[in-house]
Design an enzyme around this catalytic site. Structure first.
Site, mmCIF file in Angstrom:
data_model
loop_
_atom_site.group_PDB
_atom_site.id
_atom_site.type_symbol
_atom_site.label_atom_id
_atom_site.label_comp_id
_atom_site.label_asym_id
_atom_site.label_seq_id
_atom_site.Cartn_x
_atom_site.Cartn_y
_atom_site.Cartn_z
ATOM 1 C CD GLU A 96 -2.632 -1.048 2.633
ATOM 2 O OE1 GLU A 96 -3.528 -1.874 2.765
ATOM 3 O OE2 GLU A 96 -2.386 -0.164 3.473
ATOM 4 C CB CYS A 109 2.043 7.123 4.104
ATOM 5 S SG CYS A 109 2.369 5.882 5.363
ATOM 6 C CB CYS A 116 6.078 -5.695 9.284
ATOM 7 S SG CYS A 116 7.239 -4.792 10.337
ATOM 8 C CB CYS A 120 3.377 -3.595 16.549
ATOM 9 S SG CYS A 120 5.015 -2.860 16.380
ATOM 10 C CB CYS A 123 0.776 -3.282 13.462
ATOM 11 S SG CYS A 123 1.239 -2.815 11.779
ATOM 12 C CB CYS A 340 -2.280 0.870 9.588
ATOM 13 S SG CYS A 340 -1.919 2.468 10.258
HETATM 14 N N1 SAH Z 1 7.867 -0.043 11.386
HETATM 15 C C1 SAH Z 1 7.879 1.383 11.465
HETATM 16 C C2 SAH Z 1 7.079 2.087 10.403
HETATM 17 C C3 SAH Z 1 5.743 1.534 9.994
HETATM 18 S S1 SAH Z 1 4.345 1.781 11.004
HETATM 19 C C4 SAH Z 1 7.464 1.825 12.852
HETATM 20 O O1 SAH Z 1 7.141 0.978 13.671
HETATM 21 O O2 SAH Z 1 7.513 3.020 13.130
HETATM 22 C C5 SAH Z 1 4.058 3.509 11.111
HETATM 23 C C6 SAH Z 1 3.273 3.876 12.368
HETATM 24 O O3 SAH Z 1 1.927 3.382 12.316
HETATM 25 C C7 SAH Z 1 3.910 3.259 13.608
HETATM 26 O O4 SAH Z 1 3.993 4.204 14.638
HETATM 27 C C8 SAH Z 1 2.923 2.167 13.935
HETATM 28 O O5 SAH Z 1 2.988 1.794 15.255
HETATM 29 C C9 SAH Z 1 1.614 2.783 13.550
HETATM 30 N N2 SAH Z 1 0.505 1.812 13.462
HETATM 31 C C10 SAH Z 1 0.574 0.490 13.170
HETATM 32 N N3 SAH Z 1 -0.642 -0.091 13.240
HETATM 33 C C11 SAH Z 1 -1.510 0.887 13.589
HETATM 34 C C12 SAH Z 1 -2.925 0.922 13.822
HETATM 35 N N4 SAH Z 1 -3.671 -0.163 13.704
HETATM 36 N N5 SAH Z 1 -3.474 2.108 14.161
HETATM 37 C C13 SAH Z 1 -2.720 3.223 14.263
HETATM 38 N N6 SAH Z 1 -1.385 3.252 14.062
HETATM 39 C C14 SAH Z 1 -0.779 2.097 13.728
#
Ligand code: SAH
Length: 361
Positions: A96, A109, A116, A120, A123, A340
């Site tokens: 995306e 973005c 990944c 997390c 995510c 996301c």
């Molecule tokens: N891996 C990197 C960049 C990708 S994610 C990082 O962790 O920073 C970019 C941002 O989106 C990160 O802060 C991540 O935690 C956030 N993110 C991921 N899933 C999300 C969700 N479901 N809602 C809101 N933010 C989210």
């Protein structure tokens, strides 16, 4: 049967790599310069577009290289102006890329990996783990594709964040080649100070960030003010102790003079409490930084919820009270699954795809 060597895309070669075209019969220095300009500045899609190259050379170039390797599988436009693209890669995987308008800003973005490996807990990108790194060209083409869409409506990108799918610092070399192609005056010429790399916080790689562009900005995804909670939200092997992440960010600031942004995804009743706000303020006391609070975008199938608007306000107010500059990110493009990894997930699961029309709903 021997398989043919994989064809390369010119976007994959990067700025210096485009010198490879000097191997073509009759090629001179200025031909390589011309190719670079066509690929990164003028957005050629095929060798045939490169009208200032001799016809023979265009033919030889087309035999050896593609210009690009991704195609737009889906384009969706939100009522709020957000554009989300699902790009299909040569091997059928998808990533995306999202363009978010905000006042005069047009922020892109960008994704850096398919899936990944950090995983997390809240995510969508990490749910199935890491599939593969994106090549330099697959990163650059997100920019080229959106640049063209915007140009068609008389607009231009103003900022770029590596905050799409993937952990950019786990794909360091390809991200480096890609950012150099975007950044360099001989490439797309998009200034490093308008680019932000977002990372889960990998100290050894943060220490090498300048290699990605002298004036690049750093955002670090913190999400929790203490080790125990951060461990629950980021269970993967890439997590390092908070103190090490903060120290790496402080070193970055000391070297670059560029303020670090800490990202903090707010999860209802998990990390949005007044106690969390107090701990976070204590953790960041004295650091030259800002905090970006991101109310969770719900991910179907995961056990977290968006915080209440009151909890978001309370968190921001408590941090501000302690002198920590805080912004709250508004969710954009929710009507088009812009947040996301939602669209890719829907695509991958084989669920009904959204209508591929370009009109806003
Ligand atoms: N891996 C990197 C960049 C990708 S994610 C990082 O962790 O920073 C970019 C941002 O989106 C990160 O802060 C991540 O935690 C956030 N993110 C991921 N899933 C999300 C969700 N479901 N809602 C809101 N933010 C989210």
């Amino acid at each position: 049967m021997p398989t043919a060597p994989e064809r390369l895309a010119l976007t994959d070669l990067g700025v210096a790599g485009c010198d490879a075209v000097l191997d073509l019969p009759g090629a001179r220095r200025f031909h390589a310069e011309s190719v670079r300009r066509w690929v990164f500045k003028r957005g050629a899609r095929a060798a045939a577009d490169m009208t200032d190259l001799p016809r023979e050379m265009r033919r030889a170039l087309a035999e050896r290289y593609d210009v690009r390797r991704t195609r737009v599988a889906l384009e969706r436009r939100s009522r709020d102006g957000t554009i989300k693209l699902l790009l299909e890669l040569r091997d059928g995987h998808t990533v995306e890329t999202v363009m978010i308008p905000e006042g005069v800003r047009r922020t892109l973005c960008v994704s850096t990996q398919v899936g990944c490996g950090v995983r997390c807990a809240f995510c969508a990108s990490g749910m199935l783990g890491l599939v593969r790194n994106l090549s330099p060209g697959e990163i650059v083409e997100q920019f080229l594709t959106v640049r063209e869409l915007l140009a068609a409506q008389g607009e231009a990108l103003s900022n770029m964040v590596l905050m799409g799918g993937g952990e950019p610092l786990n794909n360091f070399e390809n991200v480096k080649t890609a950012l150099d192609a975007l950044n360099s005056p001989r490439g797309a010429g998009f200034g490093a100070r308008r680019i932000t790399v977002s990372t889960i916080g990998i100290p050894a790689k943060i220490d090498r960030l300048e290699e990605l562009g002298q004036q690049i900005n750093l955002a670090v995804s913190l999400h929790a003010p203490n080790e125990e909670l951060r461990g629950r939200l980021i269970p993967g092997a890439d997590r390092v102790p908070l103190a090490a992440v903060l120290a790496a960010a402080a070193r970055f600031f000391a070297r670059s003079g560029r303020e670090v942004t800490y990202e903090y995804v707010l999860l209802r009743d998990v990390n949005d409490t007044p106690e969390c706000a107090r701990q976070l303020a204590r953790l960041l006391q004295g650091a030259r930084c800002r905090v970006n609070l991101i109310p969770l975008n719900d991910v179907r199938g995961l056990p977290f919820r968006r915080p209440t608007p009151q909890a978001v306000e309370r968190m921001a107010a408590l941090l501000e009270e302690k002198g920590i500059r805080t912004t709250v990110r508004r969710s954009r493009g929710r009507d088009i699954d812009a947040a996301c990894g939602q669209l890719r997930r829907r695509h991958a699961s084989g669920a009904a795809l959204p209508r591929p029309d370009r009109a806003a709903p």
